[in-house]
Write an enzyme that holds these catalytic residues in place. Sequence first.
Site, PDB file in Angstrom:
ATOM      1  N   HIS A 114      12.257 -41.342 167.223  1.00 36.91           N
ATOM      2  CA  HIS A 114      11.423 -40.401 166.474  1.00 36.91           C
ATOM      3  C   HIS A 114      10.002 -40.981 166.482  1.00 36.91           C
ATOM      4  CE1 HIS A 114       9.823 -38.508 162.777  1.00 36.91           C
ATOM      5  NE2 HIS A 114      10.795 -37.616 162.880  1.00 36.91           N
ATOM      6  N   ASP A 190      16.101 -47.946 162.397  1.00 35.66           N
ATOM      7  CA  ASP A 190      15.743 -46.661 161.800  1.00 35.66           C
ATOM      8  C   ASP A 190      17.055 -45.935 161.500  1.00 35.66           C
ATOM      9  OD1 ASP A 190      15.159 -44.049 161.272  1.00 35.66           O
ATOM     10  OD2 ASP A 190      13.882 -43.725 163.016  1.00 35.66           O
ATOM     11  N   GLN A 193      18.907 -41.030 160.297  1.00 31.62           N
ATOM     12  CA  GLN A 193      19.937 -40.025 160.572  1.00 31.62           C
ATOM     13  C   GLN A 193      21.364 -40.561 160.415  1.00 31.62           C
ATOM     14  OE1 GLN A 193      19.299 -37.039 160.533  1.00 31.62           O
ATOM     15  NE2 GLN A 193      17.107 -37.051 160.954  1.00 31.62           N
ATOM     16  N   LYS A 216      17.507 -37.015 153.220  1.00 28.64           N
ATOM     17  CA  LYS A 216      18.336 -36.571 154.349  1.00 28.64           C
ATOM     18  C   LYS A 216      19.815 -36.801 153.995  1.00 28.64           C
ATOM     19  CE  LYS A 216      14.653 -37.433 157.718  1.00 28.64           C
ATOM     20  NZ  LYS A 216      14.364 -36.140 158.357  1.00 28.64           N
ATOM     21  N   CYS A 356       9.771 -34.063 166.641  1.00 26.40           N
ATOM     22  CA  CYS A 356       9.050 -35.352 166.531  1.00 26.40           C
ATOM     23  C   CYS A 356       9.624 -36.374 167.497  1.00 26.40           C
ATOM     24  CB  CYS A 356       9.083 -35.898 165.110  1.00 26.40           C
ATOM     25  SG  CYS A 356       8.221 -34.862 163.939  1.00 26.40           S
TER      26      CYS A 356
HETATM   27  C1  LIG Z   1      15.436 -40.737 163.446  1.00 26.59           C
HETATM   28  C2  LIG Z   1      14.352 -40.409 162.455  1.00 26.59           C
HETATM   29  N1  LIG Z   1      13.478 -41.359 162.100  1.00 26.59           N
HETATM   30  C3  LIG Z   1      12.505 -41.127 161.203  1.00 26.59           C
HETATM   31  C4  LIG Z   1      12.361 -39.890 160.608  1.00 26.59           C
HETATM   32  C5  LIG Z   1      11.287 -39.680 159.623  1.00 26.59           C
HETATM   33  O1  LIG Z   1      11.803 -39.389 158.357  1.00 26.59           O
HETATM   34  P1  LIG Z   1      10.841 -38.968 157.182  1.00 26.59           P
HETATM   35  O2  LIG Z   1      10.165 -37.696 157.627  1.00 26.59           O
HETATM   36  O3  LIG Z   1      11.711 -38.758 155.998  1.00 26.59           O
HETATM   37  O4  LIG Z   1       9.859 -40.061 157.025  1.00 26.59           O
HETATM   38  C6  LIG Z   1      13.236 -38.868 160.965  1.00 26.59           C
HETATM   39  C7  LIG Z   1      13.091 -37.517 160.391  1.00 26.59           C
HETATM   40  O5  LIG Z   1      13.625 -36.552 160.871  1.00 26.59           O
HETATM   41  C8  LIG Z   1      14.271 -39.138 161.901  1.00 26.59           C
HETATM   42  O6  LIG Z   1      15.126 -38.191 162.256  1.00 26.59           O
END
Ligand SMILES: Cc1ncc(COP(=O)(O)O)c(C=O)c1O
Length: 398
Positions: A114, A190, A193, A216, A356
Amino acid sequence: MRIPEDVRKDIPLTSEVIYFDNTATSLTPKPVIEAMDEYYLKYRANVHRGVHRLSQMATHRYEESRKVVADFINAKFEEVVFTKNTSESLNLVALGMENIFKPGDRIVTTPYEHHSDLLPWQRLAKRKGLRLEFIEGDDEGNLDLSDAEKKIKGAKLVAVQHVSNALGVIHEVEELGKLAKEEGAIFVVDAAQSAGHMEVDVKKLHADFLAFSGHKGPMGPTGIGVLYINEEFFDVFEPPLIGGGTIKDVDLDGYRLTEPPERFEAGTPNIGGAIGLAAGIRYIKRIGLEKIERQERKLVRRTVEGLDELGIPWYGPRNPKKHAGVVSFNVPPLHPHDVAAILDERSIMVRSGHHCALPVMKKLGINGTVRASFHVYNSLEEVETFLGVMEELLRNLK
Ligand SMILES: Cc1ncc(COP(=O)(O)O)c(C=O)c1O
């Protein structure tokens, strides 16, 4: 709890729409809203500062929430730092660890990240003259583990997503973490998900830093996130934000920082958010992560089977064991946004676009996908309704 019936009862929106946009954010069960209501209605006060009873109560509940999070990811209490979201947590790691890097050092990540687990490393690499390298992988999102082994050798930091929000692939984080630790590299996960959808154990994953969002998988509110910092890094990690709440002593010419976790939480935190997140985690635990995972896998299996029957191309791993509750697909020649708009007319909420993860889209040679993503409250009936609408859509295209 009966799955998904009992969870659906706690989330009134599930009777109004088919919500398949859980990767972006999840729906909120009543116990989470009630816990936050209680804070705002019964003991609304700031934490850590007051002697009065409301402040004491707020502090108690806020710190109790930290304990709930710590237990959830198998961390120590002081290793849990509340942030705004995953993006903030990952940015903090890149900023706070900046001083350990020397020009020429290597950061290793994957092409599937992401943007929030890519841009902070790109900027850090530029600022400090580092090399940013990517573990090879295929179009399904599977990483080449022998390439990972080669690239991780001698790396200073390795940052990997647990689950891809664009392709739904579950990466071999445990193995990658082991490789990173054998090389003395810092390992960043990270878990945006995976947290709330499957087990996330910082010890098993060999994580030095791990980030996730409350809104999430854990079914908490927006505006609250978590950064896990392995205690070994307490003195290496320089808090990018300092000020109120972070100090032991201050003079006009200097300061001494206090102990973690307060050292890493400058200013008034999102108190209601932390309390809501803890309520979400308690709720998830009551259901049981295994049941959540089983339900999501069932939904994914039927979705990809249905899309295959209709001849609709989908992206992501063919190995069902590696496929989390996210299905990305396209209906050529329609633009993903058009498909999402058609589904919205039938009250089915899906996401469309690049998610993203522009490098993933570029790798696949597409401008975006339609993405259906699940949580435990989604049902097989909803998937059948969705597949019925897709079938009708294809008929109308002819
Ligand atoms: C794999 C991953 N990393 C980071 C994020 C960023 O999350 P946030 O928008 O809550 O900061 C997302 C959001 O969809 C994500 O799917």
